[in-house]
Scaffold this motif. Structure first.
Motif, PDB file in Angstrom:
ATOM      1  N   LEU A 188      -1.375  -9.079   2.695  1.00 46.99           N
ATOM      2  CA  LEU A 188       0.038  -9.389   2.914  1.00 46.99           C
ATOM      3  C   LEU A 188       0.310 -10.865   2.637  1.00 46.99           C
ATOM      4  N   GLY A 189      -0.580 -11.735   3.074  1.00 41.64           N
ATOM      5  CA  GLY A 189      -0.420 -13.162   2.838  1.00 41.64           C
ATOM      6  C   GLY A 189      -0.434 -13.508   1.354  1.00 41.64           C
ATOM      7  N   ARG A 190      -1.202 -12.744   0.576  1.00 40.09           N
ATOM      8  CA  ARG A 190      -1.259 -12.950  -0.868  1.00 40.09           C
ATOM      9  C   ARG A 190      -0.019 -12.393  -1.571  1.00 40.09           C
ATOM     10  N   LEU A 191       0.529 -11.294  -1.051  1.00 40.85           N
ATOM     11  CA  LEU A 191       1.623 -10.606  -1.735  1.00 40.85           C
ATOM     12  C   LEU A 191       3.013 -11.141  -1.395  1.00 40.85           C
ATOM     13  N   GLY A 202      -2.820  -2.943   8.280  1.00 46.88           N
ATOM     14  CA  GLY A 202      -2.865  -4.230   8.967  1.00 46.88           C
ATOM     15  C   GLY A 202      -3.659  -5.281   8.210  1.00 46.88           C
ATOM     16  N   ASP A 203      -3.686  -5.177   6.893  1.00 39.59           N
ATOM     17  CA  ASP A 203      -4.444  -6.102   6.046  1.00 39.59           C
ATOM     18  C   ASP A 203      -3.657  -7.402   5.858  1.00 39.59           C
ATOM     19  N   GLN A 204      -3.830  -8.321   6.807  1.00 46.61           N
ATOM     20  CA  GLN A 204      -3.075  -9.574   6.812  1.00 46.61           C
ATOM     21  C   GLN A 204      -3.382 -10.442   5.593  1.00 46.61           C
ATOM     22  N   GLN A 262       0.376  -0.222   1.571  1.00 53.08           N
ATOM     23  CA  GLN A 262      -0.979   0.067   2.071  1.00 53.08           C
ATOM     24  C   GLN A 262      -1.454  -1.055   3.003  1.00 53.08           C
ATOM     25  N   ALA A 263      -1.155  -2.294   2.671  1.00 56.10           N
ATOM     26  CA  ALA A 263      -1.550  -3.426   3.519  1.00 56.10           C
ATOM     27  C   ALA A 263      -0.820  -3.385   4.856  1.00 56.10           C
ATOM     28  N   GLY A 276       6.755 -14.020   9.780  1.00 56.94           N
ATOM     29  CA  GLY A 276       5.451 -13.669  10.353  1.00 56.94           C
ATOM     30  C   GLY A 276       5.498 -13.502  11.865  1.00 56.94           C
ATOM     31  N   PRO A 277       5.994 -14.519  12.602  1.00 62.12           N
ATOM     32  CA  PRO A 277       6.098 -14.367  14.055  1.00 62.12           C
ATOM     33  C   PRO A 277       7.036 -13.229  14.476  1.00 62.12           C
TER      34      PRO A 277
END
Length: 129
Positions: free
Chosen positions: A22-25, A17-19, A12-13, A51-52
């Motif tokens: 995503l950063g938490r997961l 586009g829920d960055q 879902q993230a 990430g890049p």
């Protein structure tokens, strides 16, 4: 959260586009296996590299690359397999094909990602060299 819930939240993230989520997961030490023979193929270690790379994938596809469906989530220990469909446009190719995302979850975070495409040749042409 159990592993299926983590996988569903991850997909879902990605789709929205829920960055922050995503950063938490995703583990900072994630190991990402990108299939095929294209400019993104290979094993990539750590979010500082992954990430890049994901950003560059969105650049190449002009923001069109997306997981359009996630149908089934199957857990086996630390691993979750997700049947997906992904799509996008790049390099004159309209891509839409089924695939499987295989993610390994360790301590509540995504530690490893393996991706599978149903038509790797088309995906390689889509991403380019």
């Amino acid at each position: 959260m159990n592993n299926i819930d983590i996988a569903k939240t991850y997909i879902q993230a990605v789709q929205t586009g829920d960055q922050a989520t995503l950063g938490r997961l995703i583990s900072p030490e994630v190991v990402w296996h990108q299939p095929g023979h294209n400019q993104f193929s290979g094993t990539h270690q750590g979010m500082a590299v992954v990430g890049p790379m994901l950003g560059k994938m969105m650049e190449v596809s002009q923001g069109t690359f997306a997981i359009t469906r996630a149908d089934h989530y199957m857990a086996n220990g630390d691993w979750v397999a997700i049947t997906i469909e992904f799509a996008g446009q790049a390099n004159g190719i309209t891509l839409k094909q089924p695939g499987v995302d295989l993610i390994r979850i360790e301590d509540g975070k995504i530690a490893e990602v393996r991706l599978f495409s149903s038509d790797q040749v088309q995906e390689d042409l889509f991403w380019g060299r």
